[in-house]
Design a protein around this motif. Sequence first.
Motif, PDB file in Angstrom:
ATOM      1  N   TYR A 186       5.481 -11.431   5.947  1.00 55.55           N
ATOM      2  CA  TYR A 186       6.257 -10.620   5.489  1.00 55.55           C
ATOM      3  C   TYR A 186       5.740  -9.685   4.254  1.00 55.55           C
ATOM      4  O   TYR A 186       4.926 -10.206   3.578  1.00 55.55           O
ATOM      5  CB  TYR A 186       7.640 -11.240   5.052  1.00 55.55           C
ATOM      6  CG  TYR A 186       8.864 -10.150   5.469  1.00 55.55           C
ATOM      7  CD1 TYR A 186       9.469 -10.192   6.536  1.00 55.55           C
ATOM      8  CD2 TYR A 186       9.215  -9.279   4.131  1.00 55.55           C
ATOM      9  CE1 TYR A 186      10.319  -9.298   6.657  1.00 55.55           C
ATOM     10  CE2 TYR A 186      10.330  -8.328   4.377  1.00 55.55           C
ATOM     11  CZ  TYR A 186      11.033  -8.205   5.670  1.00 55.55           C
ATOM     12  OH  TYR A 186      11.885  -7.417   5.868  1.00 55.55           O
ATOM     13  N   GLU A 187       6.019  -8.412   4.023  1.00 57.34           N
ATOM     14  CA  GLU A 187       5.643  -7.536   3.220  1.00 57.34           C
ATOM     15  C   GLU A 187       5.801  -8.206   1.749  1.00 57.34           C
ATOM     16  O   GLU A 187       6.856  -8.823   1.673  1.00 57.34           O
ATOM     17  CB  GLU A 187       6.062  -6.113   3.260  1.00 57.34           C
ATOM     18  CG  GLU A 187       5.507  -5.347   4.536  1.00 57.34           C
ATOM     19  CD  GLU A 187       5.708  -5.686   5.604  1.00 57.34           C
ATOM     20  OE1 GLU A 187       5.000  -5.785   6.801  1.00 57.34           O
ATOM     21  OE2 GLU A 187       6.857  -6.506   5.869  1.00 57.34           O
ATOM     22  N   ASP A 188       4.927  -7.849   0.847  1.00 56.08           N
ATOM     23  CA  ASP A 188       5.036  -8.330  -0.551  1.00 56.08           C
ATOM     24  C   ASP A 188       5.500  -6.898  -1.523  1.00 56.08           C
ATOM     25  O   ASP A 188       5.156  -5.971  -1.107  1.00 56.08           O
ATOM     26  CB  ASP A 188       3.858  -8.953  -1.120  1.00 56.08           C
ATOM     27  CG  ASP A 188       3.429 -10.365  -0.303  1.00 56.08           C
ATOM     28  OD1 ASP A 188       4.557 -11.019   0.035  1.00 56.08           O
ATOM     29  OD2 ASP A 188       2.369 -10.728  -0.217  1.00 56.08           O
ATOM     30  N   ALA A 189       6.051  -7.346  -2.650  1.00 54.31           N
ATOM     31  CA  ALA A 189       5.998  -6.164  -3.474  1.00 54.31           C
ATOM     32  C   ALA A 189       4.769  -5.551  -3.749  1.00 54.31           C
ATOM     33  O   ALA A 189       3.771  -6.353  -3.614  1.00 54.31           O
ATOM     34  CB  ALA A 189       6.658  -6.855  -4.822  1.00 54.31           C
ATOM     35  N   LEU A 190       4.693  -4.149  -4.022  1.00 49.18           N
ATOM     36  CA  LEU A 190       3.401  -3.604  -4.161  1.00 49.18           C
ATOM     37  C   LEU A 190       2.565  -3.930  -5.279  1.00 49.18           C
ATOM     38  O   LEU A 190       3.240  -4.273  -6.502  1.00 49.18           O
ATOM     39  CB  LEU A 190       3.671  -2.239  -4.096  1.00 49.18           C
ATOM     40  CG  LEU A 190       4.226  -1.480  -2.655  1.00 49.18           C
ATOM     41  CD1 LEU A 190       4.088  -0.031  -2.823  1.00 49.18           C
ATOM     42  CD2 LEU A 190       3.174  -2.250  -1.366  1.00 49.18           C
ATOM     43  N   THR A 191       1.306  -4.256  -5.543  1.00 52.04           N
ATOM     44  CA  THR A 191       0.442  -4.178  -6.638  1.00 52.04           C
ATOM     45  C   THR A 191       0.503  -2.935  -7.366  1.00 52.04           C
ATOM     46  O   THR A 191       0.858  -2.011  -6.703  1.00 52.04           O
ATOM     47  CB  THR A 191      -0.873  -4.667  -6.286  1.00 52.04           C
ATOM     48  OG1 THR A 191      -1.645  -3.894  -5.670  1.00 52.04           O
ATOM     49  CG2 THR A 191      -0.814  -6.131  -5.487  1.00 52.04           C
ATOM     50  N   ASP A 192       0.067  -2.944  -8.683  1.00 51.39           N
ATOM     51  CA  ASP A 192       0.029  -1.674  -9.409  1.00 51.39           C
ATOM     52  C   ASP A 192      -0.915  -0.640  -8.626  1.00 51.39           C
ATOM     53  O   ASP A 192      -0.559   0.532  -8.452  1.00 51.39           O
ATOM     54  CB  ASP A 192      -0.585  -1.826 -10.794  1.00 51.39           C
ATOM     55  CG  ASP A 192       0.518  -2.573 -11.457  1.00 51.39           C
ATOM     56  OD1 ASP A 192       1.813  -2.534 -11.170  1.00 51.39           O
ATOM     57  OD2 ASP A 192       0.210  -3.256 -12.443  1.00 51.39           O
ATOM     58  N   GLU A 193      -2.114  -1.185  -7.953  1.00 50.60           N
ATOM     59  CA  GLU A 193      -3.049  -0.180  -7.276  1.00 50.60           C
ATOM     60  C   GLU A 193      -2.156   0.388  -6.039  1.00 50.60           C
ATOM     61  O   GLU A 193      -2.614   1.507  -5.676  1.00 50.60           O
ATOM     62  CB  GLU A 193      -4.368  -1.075  -6.882  1.00 50.60           C
ATOM     63  CG  GLU A 193      -5.290  -0.064  -6.215  1.00 50.60           C
ATOM     64  CD  GLU A 193      -6.246  -0.890  -5.354  1.00 50.60           C
ATOM     65  OE1 GLU A 193      -7.439  -0.349  -5.264  1.00 50.60           O
ATOM     66  OE2 GLU A 193      -6.092  -1.883  -5.028  1.00 50.60           O
ATOM     67  N   GLN A 194      -1.673  -0.456  -5.206  1.00 53.72           N
ATOM     68  CA  GLN A 194      -0.812  -0.045  -3.863  1.00 53.72           C
ATOM     69  C   GLN A 194       0.091   0.762  -4.318  1.00 53.72           C
ATOM     70  O   GLN A 194       0.261   1.889  -3.591  1.00 53.72           O
ATOM     71  CB  GLN A 194      -0.387  -1.385  -3.417  1.00 53.72           C
ATOM     72  CG  GLN A 194      -1.589  -2.318  -2.546  1.00 53.72           C
ATOM     73  CD  GLN A 194      -0.902  -3.556  -2.321  1.00 53.72           C
ATOM     74  OE1 GLN A 194       0.066  -3.959  -2.434  1.00 53.72           O
ATOM     75  NE2 GLN A 194      -1.760  -4.531  -1.644  1.00 53.72           N
ATOM     76  N   GLN A 195       0.868   0.612  -5.501  1.00 50.30           N
ATOM     77  CA  GLN A 195       1.957   1.519  -5.643  1.00 50.30           C
ATOM     78  C   GLN A 195       1.420   3.013  -5.873  1.00 50.30           C
ATOM     79  O   GLN A 195       1.887   4.282  -5.860  1.00 50.30           O
ATOM     80  CB  GLN A 195       2.699   0.882  -6.807  1.00 50.30           C
ATOM     81  CG  GLN A 195       3.978   2.013  -7.067  1.00 50.30           C
ATOM     82  CD  GLN A 195       4.792   1.979  -5.911  1.00 50.30           C
ATOM     83  OE1 GLN A 195       5.424   1.023  -5.625  1.00 50.30           O
ATOM     84  NE2 GLN A 195       5.004   3.201  -5.429  1.00 50.30           N
ATOM     85  N   SER A 196       0.174   2.904  -6.987  1.00 53.03           N
ATOM     86  CA  SER A 196      -0.374   4.281  -7.418  1.00 53.03           C
ATOM     87  C   SER A 196      -0.924   4.870  -6.202  1.00 53.03           C
ATOM     88  O   SER A 196      -1.003   6.162  -5.957  1.00 53.03           O
ATOM     89  CB  SER A 196      -1.692   3.764  -8.295  1.00 53.03           C
ATOM     90  OG  SER A 196      -2.316   4.763  -8.511  1.00 53.03           O
ATOM     91  N   LEU A 197      -1.555   4.118  -5.053  1.00 52.70           N
ATOM     92  CA  LEU A 197      -2.090   4.955  -3.726  1.00 52.70           C
ATOM     93  C   LEU A 197      -0.880   5.407  -2.965  1.00 52.70           C
ATOM     94  O   LEU A 197      -1.218   6.306  -2.608  1.00 52.70           O
ATOM     95  CB  LEU A 197      -3.051   3.761  -3.057  1.00 52.70           C
ATOM     96  CG  LEU A 197      -4.326   3.435  -3.823  1.00 52.70           C
ATOM     97  CD1 LEU A 197      -5.139   2.349  -3.083  1.00 52.70           C
ATOM     98  CD2 LEU A 197      -5.198   4.549  -3.801  1.00 52.70           C
ATOM     99  N   LEU A 198       0.222   4.731  -3.094  1.00 54.01           N
ATOM    100  CA  LEU A 198       1.183   5.214  -2.179  1.00 54.01           C
ATOM    101  C   LEU A 198       1.965   6.404  -2.964  1.00 54.01           C
ATOM    102  O   LEU A 198       2.103   7.397  -2.434  1.00 54.01           O
ATOM    103  CB  LEU A 198       2.208   4.045  -2.093  1.00 54.01           C
ATOM    104  CG  LEU A 198       3.494   4.442  -1.295  1.00 54.01           C
ATOM    105  CD1 LEU A 198       3.091   4.633   0.297  1.00 54.01           C
ATOM    106  CD2 LEU A 198       4.606   3.236  -1.244  1.00 54.01           C
TER     107      LEU A 198
END
Length: 623
Positions: A186-198
């Motif tokens: 199941y999906e996890d909370a986004l990392t800082d990098e993933q949130q930034s890319l999103l």
Amino acid sequence: MDIDLIGAGPRGLVAAERLIEWQRQTNQYDHLNLTFIDPYGIGGRVWPVGQPHELLMNTNPDYITLFTDDSVQMEGPIVTGPNLYEWAHKQAPAFLFSHQLPNRADLLTEAAALVHNGYASRSLFGAYQLWFYDYLQQRLPESVSLILRKEQVLSIRHIETTNRYLLKTAVDRFQTNAVIMALGHYEDALTDEQQSLLNFADENDLHYTTPTQPQEYDFTNLKAGENIILRGLGLSFFDAVTMLTQGRGGHFNQGQEGELTYQPSGIEPHIIAGSRRGFPLRAKGRNEKGYGELDRPHFLTPDWFSHYQTTGSLIGSRFIEQFHHEAEYVYYQRLLALKYPQVDADEFLREFVAAKEPSAIVFRSPIVESDYLNWNQLLNPAEFVTNSDDPKTMANYLQTDVEEALLGTKTGPLTSALEMFRDLRDVVRKVVDNQLLRPEDYRNTFLGQFNNENSYLSVGPPETRIAELRALIQAGIVTLLGPSMMAEADSQTHQFATWSKAKPEDRYEASWLIEARLPAVSASHTLNPLIQNLIKEGLGRPERVTMEDGSTFEPGGVDVDMSRNELIDSNGQHRTGLYFWGVPTEGRHWFTTASPRPGVNDNLLRTADATVADLFHTFTGVQ
């Protein structure tokens, strides 16, 4: 007696079968009411029949089953049935003809043509699971009912007054005596990098996909010839490539010498892909083994384990050394038969097992150095293959991988050696389940080094996928970067950019970036509402391992009792009636993604029966 099964994939189905057969044998309950709860229905999220038909399993159909057999050491009744291959040729035609399934024509064609050592589509395994659910319905004694609710369980609450559990979905609430949870990734909370890319993607009208199930990738708006970046060269990468090529109408042609060429449809994108290692997973070897056939251990034996009965008594480096010797034993056994018939193989292998340093036996043998099993070369190919970003260089590497795989699991030295990672899974589980490793070694050596080796060398795609990748590289459809892939949001071009640290001058830009991997298993960071609820309410907790210095770390999984799979609550107590197993326990258990295999005393089948046995023994007075 009410029992709810959350998750209707292979584990949930096997657990239901065990419940039915235990009730048939014991007639313990006046009424046993079983309820599957899964928003995706039978097969769960991973095995829907309607997923792209070109997606393949990476295990032979002979090695896939949902039935117990005489090899399974368990308390409950043995009820045999067809494995996936047998089902495809016996029960599948009538089942498929009588059900209006997506891809039905493709499934019928595939089932008729499926061969022992081939690879079934994931759709076909999904159809097998649907058939198995029908089979269970036909097996129900009068005292048992089985229904399916296509809902997602959001929370579970213990009712103190009745000692039952209240389950809540988005549309209903209902009570039950016991719950068996078999959830998947199941999906996890986004990392800082993933949130930034999103955020960057949203601001610039780009497409960014965080780690998720590959069959759910949405490429609808990806245009022909457009660049797309795939970060990761594992199984999700191969799925994405397949959907973007064969899934868009391209096909492969086989030449007279067996080499594949790719015939594009004209609507493929340009795929740029890479990873830290810079090389895709090794191909699965052509299977030559029969029913229940495994290479037995010569180093990780019961006598060896008897020396490590105390928790934390095994040094991680020693475990990996011994495991490597197991693979080396098989490698040299096959190598001597294939290339060195003049060597007395029996004597060589006896000395190899008895030696304090088995490598010394190899060094003084007639085996030439270029034939040695070189772990560094296997695990770090970039140190031995220069300019791997060059299409010709990578094509040659992939061709060698295909040729090795095709030698087979009983003939090919390297293929047979890597097969030991699968043959010894239960041996490795014994190390984990009995917590034989020191905590520091478990974290660093096992979860780090060994899991990395296992993932890269033993869980790769069929060799056909490697051959196809080679053809796609030669056709210019796929560009593989060198090692140490980098990816970033480029604020100047308003695009995603990627390159290899080995060649930073070769930089690619794209409006699409896919994290081509599954979400990590992390009980503390998962977005699964049920797991979040269990931890918040204290019914469950993340597993924590205490290090020698008193600090703790979380391997990732939900904490469970090792023998019965009962949840461990926030106070460290067993939660009677709440059973939890499968992928979200990874770290507490090991290699939880495998489907049941016939003839090998399969761990999943044993675990299902042990869980149901505990349930029947615990709830003896409930009617």
